[in-house]
Write a protein that holds these residues in place. Structure first.
Motif, PDB file in Angstrom:
ATOM      1  N   TRP A  67      78.885  37.621 -18.342  1.00 23.58           N
ATOM      2  CA  TRP A  67      79.303  38.366 -19.530  1.00 23.58           C
ATOM      3  C   TRP A  67      80.805  38.601 -19.535  1.00 23.58           C
ATOM      4  N   ARG A  68      81.363  38.994 -18.397  1.00 23.59           N
ATOM      5  CA  ARG A  68      82.809  39.253 -18.343  1.00 23.59           C
ATOM      6  C   ARG A  68      83.589  37.987 -18.653  1.00 23.59           C
ATOM      7  N   ALA A  69      83.132  36.846 -18.100  1.00 24.35           N
ATOM      8  CA  ALA A  69      83.828  35.582 -18.345  1.00 24.35           C
ATOM      9  C   ALA A  69      83.805  35.229 -19.825  1.00 24.35           C
ATOM     10  N   LEU A  70      82.681  35.489 -20.497  1.00 23.64           N
ATOM     11  CA  LEU A  70      82.601  35.205 -21.931  1.00 23.64           C
ATOM     12  C   LEU A  70      83.620  36.029 -22.701  1.00 23.64           C
ATOM     13  N   ARG A  71      83.686  37.316 -22.380  1.00 24.27           N
ATOM     14  CA  ARG A  71      84.631  38.184 -23.090  1.00 24.27           C
ATOM     15  C   ARG A  71      86.077  37.830 -22.745  1.00 24.27           C
ATOM     16  N   THR A  72      86.311  37.464 -21.470  1.00 32.47           N
ATOM     17  CA  THR A  72      87.661  37.067 -21.069  1.00 32.47           C
ATOM     18  C   THR A  72      88.118  35.855 -21.861  1.00 32.47           C
ATOM     19  N   ASP A  73      87.169  34.962 -22.179  1.00 31.73           N
ATOM     20  CA  ASP A  73      87.485  33.773 -22.972  1.00 31.73           C
ATOM     21  C   ASP A  73      87.574  34.076 -24.458  1.00 31.73           C
ATOM     22  N   GLY A  74      87.455  35.342 -24.827  1.00 31.49           N
ATOM     23  CA  GLY A  74      87.591  35.731 -26.230  1.00 31.49           C
ATOM     24  C   GLY A  74      86.338  35.549 -27.057  1.00 31.49           C
ATOM     25  N   LYS A  75      85.198  35.381 -26.412  1.00 29.28           N
ATOM     26  CA  LYS A  75      83.955  35.191 -27.152  1.00 29.28           C
ATOM     27  C   LYS A  75      83.296  36.542 -27.423  1.00 29.28           C
ATOM     28  N   ALA A  76      82.637  36.638 -28.554  1.00 27.84           N
ATOM     29  CA  ALA A  76      81.841  37.820 -28.842  1.00 27.84           C
ATOM     30  C   ALA A  76      80.476  37.650 -28.190  1.00 27.84           C
ATOM     31  N   LEU A  77      80.002  38.706 -27.543  1.00 29.51           N
ATOM     32  CA  LEU A  77      78.709  38.674 -26.879  1.00 29.51           C
ATOM     33  C   LEU A  77      77.727  39.526 -27.670  1.00 29.51           C
ATOM     34  N   CYS A  78      76.584  38.932 -27.988  1.00 25.50           N
ATOM     35  CA  CYS A  78      75.535  39.648 -28.708  1.00 25.50           C
ATOM     36  C   CYS A  78      74.270  39.652 -27.867  1.00 25.50           C
ATOM     37  N   LEU A  79      73.569  40.785 -27.903  1.00 25.63           N
ATOM     38  CA  LEU A  79      72.327  40.942 -27.160  1.00 25.63           C
ATOM     39  C   LEU A  79      71.204  41.294 -28.130  1.00 25.63           C
ATOM     40  N   PRO A  80      69.966  40.969 -27.776  1.00 29.13           N
ATOM     41  CA  PRO A  80      68.855  41.257 -28.690  1.00 29.13           C
ATOM     42  C   PRO A  80      68.403  42.705 -28.625  1.00 29.13           C
ATOM     43  N   ARG A  81      67.774  43.132 -29.700  1.00 25.51           N
ATOM     44  CA  ARG A  81      67.076  44.414 -29.715  1.00 25.51           C
ATOM     45  C   ARG A  81      65.843  44.259 -30.598  1.00 25.51           C
ATOM     46  N   ILE A  82      64.814  44.982 -30.223  1.00 21.78           N
ATOM     47  CA  ILE A  82      63.550  44.868 -30.938  1.00 21.78           C
ATOM     48  C   ILE A  82      63.358  46.060 -31.859  1.00 21.78           C
ATOM     49  N   ASP A  83      62.414  45.914 -32.773  1.00 26.54           N
ATOM     50  CA  ASP A  83      62.115  46.982 -33.725  1.00 26.54           C
ATOM     51  C   ASP A  83      61.508  48.173 -32.971  1.00 26.54           C
ATOM     52  N   PRO A  84      62.148  49.337 -33.034  1.00 21.66           N
ATOM     53  CA  PRO A  84      61.608  50.494 -32.319  1.00 21.66           C
ATOM     54  C   PRO A  84      60.278  50.974 -32.883  1.00 21.66           C
ATOM     55  N   GLY A  85      59.951  50.517 -34.091  1.00 20.27           N
ATOM     56  CA  GLY A  85      58.697  50.933 -34.698  1.00 20.27           C
ATOM     57  C   GLY A  85      57.472  50.223 -34.159  1.00 20.27           C
ATOM     58  N   GLY A  86      57.694  49.173 -33.337  1.00 19.81           N
ATOM     59  CA  GLY A  86      56.556  48.507 -32.724  1.00 19.81           C
ATOM     60  C   GLY A  86      56.215  47.149 -33.303  1.00 19.81           C
ATOM     61  N   SER A  87      56.830  46.764 -34.436  1.00 23.33           N
ATOM     62  CA  SER A  87      56.535  45.429 -34.965  1.00 23.33           C
ATOM     63  C   SER A  87      57.233  44.386 -34.089  1.00 23.33           C
ATOM     64  N   PRO A  88      56.668  43.189 -33.975  1.00 25.24           N
ATOM     65  CA  PRO A  88      57.246  42.167 -33.092  1.00 25.24           C
ATOM     66  C   PRO A  88      58.435  41.446 -33.717  1.00 25.24           C
ATOM     67  N   THR A  89      59.440  42.201 -34.138  1.00 29.73           N
ATOM     68  CA  THR A  89      60.643  41.601 -34.707  1.00 29.73           C
ATOM     69  C   THR A  89      61.836  41.926 -33.818  1.00 29.73           C
ATOM     70  N   MET A  90      62.833  41.062 -33.880  1.00 22.95           N
ATOM     71  CA  MET A  90      64.001  41.175 -33.016  1.00 22.95           C
ATOM     72  C   MET A  90      65.229  40.742 -33.789  1.00 22.95           C
ATOM     73  N   GLU A  91      66.352  41.387 -33.501  1.00 21.26           N
ATOM     74  CA  GLU A  91      67.631  41.001 -34.064  1.00 21.26           C
ATOM     75  C   GLU A  91      68.671  41.049 -32.955  1.00 21.26           C
ATOM     76  N   PHE A  92      69.861  40.541 -33.236  1.00 26.17           N
ATOM     77  CA  PHE A  92      70.962  40.590 -32.278  1.00 26.17           C
ATOM     78  C   PHE A  92      72.015  41.575 -32.766  1.00 26.17           C
ATOM     79  N   ALA A  93      72.755  42.139 -31.810  1.00 30.62           N
ATOM     80  CA  ALA A  93      73.867  43.032 -32.147  1.00 30.62           C
ATOM     81  C   ALA A  93      74.975  42.812 -31.133  1.00 30.62           C
ATOM     82  N   ALA A  94      76.213  42.984 -31.576  1.00 28.25           N
ATOM     83  CA  ALA A  94      77.365  42.792 -30.689  1.00 28.25           C
ATOM     84  C   ALA A  94      77.383  43.862 -29.612  1.00 28.25           C
TER      85      ALA A  94
END
Length: 199
Positions: A67-94
């Protein structure tokens, strides 16, 4: 199963989980570092501006070292997160170093910032429970990644969709998995043994 007979996904899942758990923690850590280095050297990752990754849980391949190397290279890092309501959906966020990672209901840290469309990612690093040489992936079975990635257009990478890179230990590779209609095929598979490009 013979190499000419596809392994059912549920069998591949059990095999992959068992094989992954059988690895010593020090071996998993060494393999994770090697895989992270291999991913960092991939031209698709090196040329990306926005990379979708994941926060490892349990005995998954841990990519946090890159992760540090990605940011050092100027890349944006996004990680997934799931719907807190319990549905099987997922999105990414920076996510930026030092920013909050809030545990979800499975105890996995998730970013809290605004969402980033999966179609806006250049590369997505996808964790695998099992994977085959054709790029068919099996996860835990909830379908989060298949739903998120299934919304992408059926186009070549860099032509409207990100490059999908499966990440696993070599012991999780199955000769052939019986692909289901909703399975989203991977473009590249990376293990500690090397890089496989099924498409």
């Amino acid at each position: 199963m013979g190499a000419d007979r596809p392994t059912p996904p549920d069998v591949a899942r059990r095999q992959g989980l068992s094989a992954r758990r059988s690895l010593d923690a020090a071996v998993r850590a060494a393999h994770s570092r090697h895989i992270a280095n291999t991913l960092g050297a991939l031209e698709e990752v090196a040329g990306a501006d926005i990379v979708g990754a994941y926060a490892a849980t349990g005995d998954e391949v841990d990519l946090s070292g890159m992760w540090r190397a990605l940011r050092t290279d100027g890349k944006a890092l996004c990680l997934p997160r799931i719907d807190p309501g319990g549905s099987p959906t997922m999105e990414f966020a920076a996510w930026a170093r030092g920013a909050e990672l809030r545990p979800n209901r499975f105890g996995i840290g998730e970013p809290v910032g605004p969402p980033v469309g999966v179609e806006d990612l250049d590369v997505v690093l996808v964790p695998c429970v099992a994977v085959d040489r054709a790029g068919t992936r099996v996860g835990f079975g909830a379908g989060y990644y298949d739903r998120a990635l299934g919304r992408l257009p059926a186009a070549e990478p860099a032509a409207g969709r990100p490059v999908l890179v499966g990440v696993a230990y070599e012991v999780q590779v199955v000769a052939l998995i019986d692909a289901r209609p909703w399975d989203v095929p991977l473009d590249i598979v990376v293990t500690e043994a090397g890089v496989n490009r099924p498409r």
